[in-house]
Every structure is written in C-alpha cells, then in structure tokens.
Design an enzyme around this catalytic site. Sequence first.
Site, PDB file in Angstrom:
ATOM      1  N   LEU A 194     -12.237  -2.781  -2.460  1.00  0.00           N
ATOM      2  CA  LEU A 194     -13.394  -2.291  -2.016  1.00  0.00           C
ATOM      3  C   LEU A 194     -14.727  -0.728  -1.789  1.00  0.00           C
ATOM      4  O   LEU A 194     -15.426  -0.928  -0.803  1.00  0.00           O
ATOM      5  CB  LEU A 194     -12.804  -2.619   0.048  1.00  0.00           C
ATOM      6  CG  LEU A 194     -11.938  -4.735   0.409  1.00  0.00           C
ATOM      7  CD1 LEU A 194     -10.770  -4.323   0.865  1.00  0.00           C
ATOM      8  CD2 LEU A 194     -12.773  -4.919  -0.245  1.00  0.00           C
ATOM      9  N   LYS A 248      -2.302   2.838   5.194  1.00  0.00           N
ATOM     10  CA  LYS A 248      -1.325   2.858   6.064  1.00  0.00           C
ATOM     11  C   LYS A 248      -0.856   3.517   7.123  1.00  0.00           C
ATOM     12  O   LYS A 248      -0.262   4.032   8.141  1.00  0.00           O
ATOM     13  CB  LYS A 248      -0.745   1.704   6.826  1.00  0.00           C
ATOM     14  CG  LYS A 248       0.048   1.654   5.451  1.00  0.00           C
ATOM     15  CD  LYS A 248       1.017   0.150   5.302  1.00  0.00           C
ATOM     16  CE  LYS A 248       2.190  -0.204   4.626  1.00  0.00           C
ATOM     17  NZ  LYS A 248       3.030  -0.968   4.828  1.00  0.00           N
ATOM     18  N   SER A 258      -4.080  -1.686  14.881  1.00  0.00           N
ATOM     19  CA  SER A 258      -2.523  -1.434  14.864  1.00  0.00           C
ATOM     20  C   SER A 258      -2.691  -0.894  16.425  1.00  0.00           C
ATOM     21  O   SER A 258      -3.692  -0.241  17.110  1.00  0.00           O
ATOM     22  CB  SER A 258      -2.583  -0.115  13.885  1.00  0.00           C
ATOM     23  OG  SER A 258      -1.336   0.827  14.310  1.00  0.00           O
ATOM     24  N   TYR A 300      -5.380   7.920  10.105  1.00  0.00           N
ATOM     25  CA  TYR A 300      -5.340   6.990   9.637  1.00  0.00           C
ATOM     26  C   TYR A 300      -5.725   6.045  11.238  1.00  0.00           C
ATOM     27  O   TYR A 300      -6.251   5.163  11.459  1.00  0.00           O
ATOM     28  CB  TYR A 300      -3.549   6.612   9.782  1.00  0.00           C
ATOM     29  CG  TYR A 300      -3.338   5.158   9.941  1.00  0.00           C
ATOM     30  CD1 TYR A 300      -3.729   4.092   9.302  1.00  0.00           C
ATOM     31  CD2 TYR A 300      -2.585   4.430  10.915  1.00  0.00           C
ATOM     32  CE1 TYR A 300      -3.636   2.511   9.025  1.00  0.00           C
ATOM     33  CE2 TYR A 300      -2.104   3.408  11.378  1.00  0.00           C
ATOM     34  CZ  TYR A 300      -2.799   2.313   9.933  1.00  0.00           C
ATOM     35  OH  TYR A 300      -2.854   0.971  10.115  1.00  0.00           O
ATOM     36  N   LYS A 358      -9.303   2.562  12.418  1.00  0.00           N
ATOM     37  CA  LYS A 358      -8.583   2.379  12.981  1.00  0.00           C
ATOM     38  C   LYS A 358      -9.705   2.078  13.730  1.00  0.00           C
ATOM     39  O   LYS A 358     -10.301   0.359  14.309  1.00  0.00           O
ATOM     40  CB  LYS A 358      -6.720   1.866  13.263  1.00  0.00           C
ATOM     41  CG  LYS A 358      -6.415   1.601  11.904  1.00  0.00           C
ATOM     42  CD  LYS A 358      -6.625  -0.142  11.344  1.00  0.00           C
ATOM     43  CE  LYS A 358      -5.390  -0.112  10.108  1.00  0.00           C
ATOM     44  NZ  LYS A 358      -6.075  -1.568   9.880  1.00  0.00           N
ATOM     45  N   TYR A 393      -1.061  -5.296  15.442  1.00  0.00           N
ATOM     46  CA  TYR A 393      -0.013  -5.213  15.301  1.00  0.00           C
ATOM     47  C   TYR A 393       0.714  -3.859  16.179  1.00  0.00           C
ATOM     48  O   TYR A 393       0.507  -3.024  16.152  1.00  0.00           O
ATOM     49  CB  TYR A 393      -0.066  -5.283  13.714  1.00  0.00           C
ATOM     50  CG  TYR A 393      -0.723  -6.046  13.233  1.00  0.00           C
ATOM     51  CD1 TYR A 393      -1.424  -7.481  13.465  1.00  0.00           C
ATOM     52  CD2 TYR A 393      -0.483  -5.976  11.763  1.00  0.00           C
ATOM     53  CE1 TYR A 393      -2.501  -7.823  12.608  1.00  0.00           C
ATOM     54  CE2 TYR A 393      -1.547  -5.829  11.004  1.00  0.00           C
ATOM     55  CZ  TYR A 393      -2.036  -7.329  11.582  1.00  0.00           C
ATOM     56  OH  TYR A 393      -3.216  -8.184  10.412  1.00  0.00           O
ATOM     57  N   PHE A 394       2.331  -4.673  16.047  1.00  0.00           N
ATOM     58  CA  PHE A 394       2.744  -2.992  17.021  1.00  0.00           C
ATOM     59  C   PHE A 394       3.810  -2.784  15.611  1.00  0.00           C
ATOM     60  O   PHE A 394       3.457  -2.658  14.828  1.00  0.00           O
ATOM     61  CB  PHE A 394       3.914  -3.837  18.165  1.00  0.00           C
ATOM     62  CG  PHE A 394       2.494  -3.546  19.143  1.00  0.00           C
ATOM     63  CD1 PHE A 394       1.965  -4.165  19.377  1.00  0.00           C
ATOM     64  CD2 PHE A 394       3.243  -2.283  20.113  1.00  0.00           C
ATOM     65  CE1 PHE A 394       1.329  -4.065  20.501  1.00  0.00           C
ATOM     66  CE2 PHE A 394       2.031  -2.035  21.318  1.00  0.00           C
ATOM     67  CZ  PHE A 394       1.010  -2.970  21.169  1.00  0.00           C
TER      68      PHE A 394
HETATM   69  P1  NAD Z   1       0.395  -2.434   2.506  1.00  0.00           P
HETATM   70  O1  NAD Z   1       0.137  -1.642   1.729  1.00  0.00           O
HETATM   71  O2  NAD Z   1       0.764  -3.551   1.868  1.00  0.00           O
HETATM   72  O3  NAD Z   1      -1.058  -3.827   1.903  1.00  0.00           O
HETATM   73  C1  NAD Z   1      -2.069  -3.499   1.590  1.00  0.00           C
HETATM   74  C2  NAD Z   1      -3.030  -3.960   0.875  1.00  0.00           C
HETATM   75  O4  NAD Z   1      -4.197  -3.562   0.758  1.00  0.00           O
HETATM   76  C3  NAD Z   1      -2.056  -3.212  -0.400  1.00  0.00           C
HETATM   77  O5  NAD Z   1      -1.691  -4.721  -1.770  1.00  0.00           O
HETATM   78  C4  NAD Z   1      -2.909  -2.329  -1.333  1.00  0.00           C
HETATM   79  O6  NAD Z   1      -2.946  -2.963  -1.934  1.00  0.00           O
HETATM   80  C5  NAD Z   1      -4.777  -3.448  -0.489  1.00  0.00           C
HETATM   81  N1  NAD Z   1      -5.442  -2.166  -0.441  1.00  0.00           N
HETATM   82  C6  NAD Z   1      -5.675  -0.587   0.158  1.00  0.00           C
HETATM   83  N2  NAD Z   1      -7.218  -0.377  -0.078  1.00  0.00           N
HETATM   84  C7  NAD Z   1      -7.626  -1.570  -0.813  1.00  0.00           C
HETATM   85  C8  NAD Z   1      -8.890  -1.392  -1.353  1.00  0.00           C
HETATM   86  N3  NAD Z   1      -9.681  -0.118  -1.258  1.00  0.00           N
HETATM   87  N4  NAD Z   1      -9.555  -1.773  -2.255  1.00  0.00           N
HETATM   88  C9  NAD Z   1      -8.576  -3.599  -2.137  1.00  0.00           C
HETATM   89  N5  NAD Z   1      -7.420  -2.984  -1.763  1.00  0.00           N
HETATM   90  C10 NAD Z   1      -6.411  -2.413  -0.734  1.00  0.00           C
HETATM   91  O7  NAD Z   1       0.008  -2.455   4.249  1.00  0.00           O
HETATM   92  P2  NAD Z   1       0.614  -3.769   5.320  1.00  0.00           P
HETATM   93  O8  NAD Z   1       1.616  -2.955   6.033  1.00  0.00           O
HETATM   94  O9  NAD Z   1       0.142  -5.170   4.651  1.00  0.00           O
HETATM   95  O10 NAD Z   1      -0.766  -3.550   6.078  1.00  0.00           O
HETATM   96  C11 NAD Z   1      -2.297  -4.331   6.100  1.00  0.00           C
HETATM   97  C12 NAD Z   1      -2.975  -4.021   6.999  1.00  0.00           C
HETATM   98  O11 NAD Z   1      -2.645  -3.560   8.341  1.00  0.00           O
HETATM   99  C13 NAD Z   1      -3.227  -3.013   7.220  1.00  0.00           C
HETATM  100  O12 NAD Z   1      -4.967  -2.671   7.334  1.00  0.00           O
HETATM  101  C14 NAD Z   1      -2.571  -2.027   8.257  1.00  0.00           C
HETATM  102  O13 NAD Z   1      -3.462  -1.042   8.313  1.00  0.00           O
HETATM  103  C15 NAD Z   1      -2.522  -2.694   9.215  1.00  0.00           C
HETATM  104  N6  NAD Z   1      -0.940  -2.426   9.718  1.00  0.00           N
HETATM  105  C16 NAD Z   1       0.204  -2.253   9.586  1.00  0.00           C
HETATM  106  C17 NAD Z   1       1.018  -2.004   9.608  1.00  0.00           C
HETATM  107  C18 NAD Z   1       2.361  -2.072   9.455  1.00  0.00           C
HETATM  108  O14 NAD Z   1       2.917  -0.738   9.500  1.00  0.00           O
HETATM  109  N7  NAD Z   1       2.951  -2.440   7.747  1.00  0.00           N
HETATM  110  C19 NAD Z   1       0.910  -1.633  11.784  1.00  0.00           C
HETATM  111  C20 NAD Z   1      -0.045  -2.056  11.815  1.00  0.00           C
HETATM  112  C21 NAD Z   1      -1.470  -2.491  11.419  1.00  0.00           C
END
Ligand code: NAD
Length: 336
Positions: free
Chosen positions: A61, A86, A126, A150, A154, A178-179
């Site tokens: 992206l 994240k 988040s 981070y 957000k 999300y929590f």
């Molecule tokens: P994750 O790292 O497992 O998944 C994120 C995906 O995005 C990965 O597959 C990564 O390869 C892809 N990605 C990252 N940067 C990118 C880019 N520049 N271009 C294309 N793809 C890209 O994380 P997750 O736990 O599935 O989290 C998903 C979303 O939820 C994130 O935005 C994260 O900030 C948010 N979030 C996660 C949590 C948590 O604890 N897991 C909590 C609150 C919010």
Amino acid sequence: MNNRILVTGGAGYIGSHTTIALLQAGYDVVIADNFSNSERWIPDRISTLSGHVVQCHELDLRNHAATLECLHQVRPDGVIHFGALKSVGESIANPLHYYQNNVTGTLNLLDAMQHIGCNNLVFSSSATVYGYPDRCPISEDAALHAINPYGRTKLMMEQAIEDIGTSSPGFHAAVLRYFNPAGAHDSGQLGELPRGAPNNLVPFVAQVAAGLRPEVKVFGGDYKTPDGTGIRDYIHVMDLAQAHVHALEYLRDRKQGLVVNLGTGSGYSVIEIIDAFSRASGRQIAYQITDRRPGDADACYADPSLAEKLLGWRASRGLDTICADAWRWQIHLQQN
Ligand code: NAD
C-alpha cells in the site's frame, strides 16, 4: 453496495479470519497484501477452510501507483482495511517506518478509493487510541490520547477518514476499535502467526504451554486489580470477524458511518488467562512477575453496547473457547 470486497492485509491474523466469514456470507473477496507479516500460503488455506476461492493481489500500500492499479482492476464495492503494522514496541523503536506504512499506506488507499468511486470503508482501529483510559468500561466517547507512535498512526487515520466523510457526503466508514483479539479458527488450521517472540499474551502463553519458551513474563504484579496483574478484554477472532460482516451490512443498509468498540465487555487478568490456558491445554504454565511495562494501564475493557445497538452484534465466544482454539492451532503449528 454490491458484493465485491477488497480486504487489505487479508492474509494477516484478523484479515484471514474475516475473509472466511465474508466468503461464507456470500461476498466475493479479493485480498491485497504485501506479506510483510504473513505467509503466501494463507489465501489457499482460506479457500480450503471456507470452501470458496479467494483471489489475492500482492500489493504494498505504500506504492501509490500500484494501489491505484489494484483498485482499478478489482473495482471493489467496499474495502476492509487491515493492512498495517501493529507492534507498539516496534513503533517506538522505528516510528518513521510506522508512519510510512500505516499512514501513507492508508492515504494511498483512500486516494485510490476516491479515484474509482468506492465509498464504503471498514477500518481496523484499536483500543490503543484511548491511551490510559479515564474510566472502564470504555465507551466510544472517552477521551482519545494515544501514547505511542502505533496508537498515533491509528488516530491520524481515524481523523483522515472522518475528514473525508465530511468533505464527501457519499463516503461512509465503519471505524472499528478492537480490544484484544485472540483465539483461532475452530478447525485449528488458521490462527495468529507470530514472527519471533509474540507481542500478544495468548500466543505467548501458548508457546510456553507447548514448551517452546520457559515461562510467561508477567509485566507488573502491583496494578490496582484483584490479583495485581493487568486486566484486558480478550475477544475471539471469529467474533471479531463476524462483526466486520455486520459492519458492511450497516454501511450498505444505512448509508452512514459509525465508530464502535469491538470487545466483550469482560476483563480478565494475566493470571486468569494463564489459568484458563492451563485448563485448556492440560499443561502447567510457569510464569514470573517482572517490572511493569511503561504505558500499560491497570485495566482496559470495552463498553460494547453501541456495537450491539448499531450492528446487532455481540461476542458469543468466551475465554475457554479462545484458549481451546488457540491451543489447537498451536498444536497444528508444531505438527506442520
Ligand atoms: P497482522 O500483522 O497479522 O496482519 C496485517 C496484514 O497486513 C499482514 O498480512 C501484513 O502483511 C499486511 N500489511 C502490512 N503492511 C502492509 C502494506 N503496507 N501493504 C499491504 N499489506 C500490508 O495484524 P492483525 O493482528 O491481523 O491486525 C490487523 C489490523 O488490526 C491492523 O491494522 C492492526 O493494527 C489492527 N489491530 C490489531 C490488533 C491485534 O492485537 N491483533 C488490535 C487492534 C487493532
């Protein structure tokens, strides 16, 4: 809104589970991911588990031209945007990388959506945007003050999305805070894939239960909680996934945006998580209480009532299911 949904970060932890829920709800899903924190076999696994084919575009992206090209090709009716980095610790060590990846990536995506006239966005935010919560349970009108890079990425993205909604009345976004997502798909064949030491508690505890790490480091035993350890709101990843399906329906039917917490409303301490995981795995889990981590609040759990009211959704899986599913996934990881 019609059926075609682009899922950025769809090969990641929450994105892959959400893609399964979307496919099973009848959506035509295309994943766009740069695999910076996921594996290239995940789209195939999603297809196998859901019984539906998912297309996948390898896309970073941060690349504006490639993002535009991808959206022109896919022509989605809606976008769910998970693609971000994240880790709080990593964001403190390398803030520029986080701002570039998360903020620039999101701006490129929003720009490409405008170019093709795609007006429906579901955005992964988040609970970290609340910083140290001034009260618990946390409702959506609580003060926003992110306390690390981070969290600030957000907040910036939430603000950009809000501003675009104001300037373009046809554009609607569901901002989902999300929590603590945890657990895995109940098949045991999909779950969180931490690289190196897990940042999140449940996969860390799973690795200790599996004998891959000697003990859980519990950061702080003197918080103002019944057992002294920090309390968080753990939400099963498949409950979270289902909420995204409801959010798309909301955008389609109401033609307006929303900002909601996605949590269970119940908080569990670190010790309670360790005990629950020990029951689920049948293993002893050693732990050691160490110093607090800077920035951690005593307790952080959601008031999920607005999501229930607006989306007709609430989490249905409890802590024991989270631990049982995470353990099944941990065993699968070790056998494959
Ligand atoms: P994750 O790292 O497992 O998944 C994120 C995906 O995005 C990965 O597959 C990564 O390869 C892809 N990605 C990252 N940067 C990118 C880019 N520049 N271009 C294309 N793809 C890209 O994380 P997750 O736990 O599935 O989290 C998903 C979303 O939820 C994130 O935005 C994260 O900030 C948010 N979030 C996660 C949590 C948590 O604890 N897991 C909590 C609150 C919010």
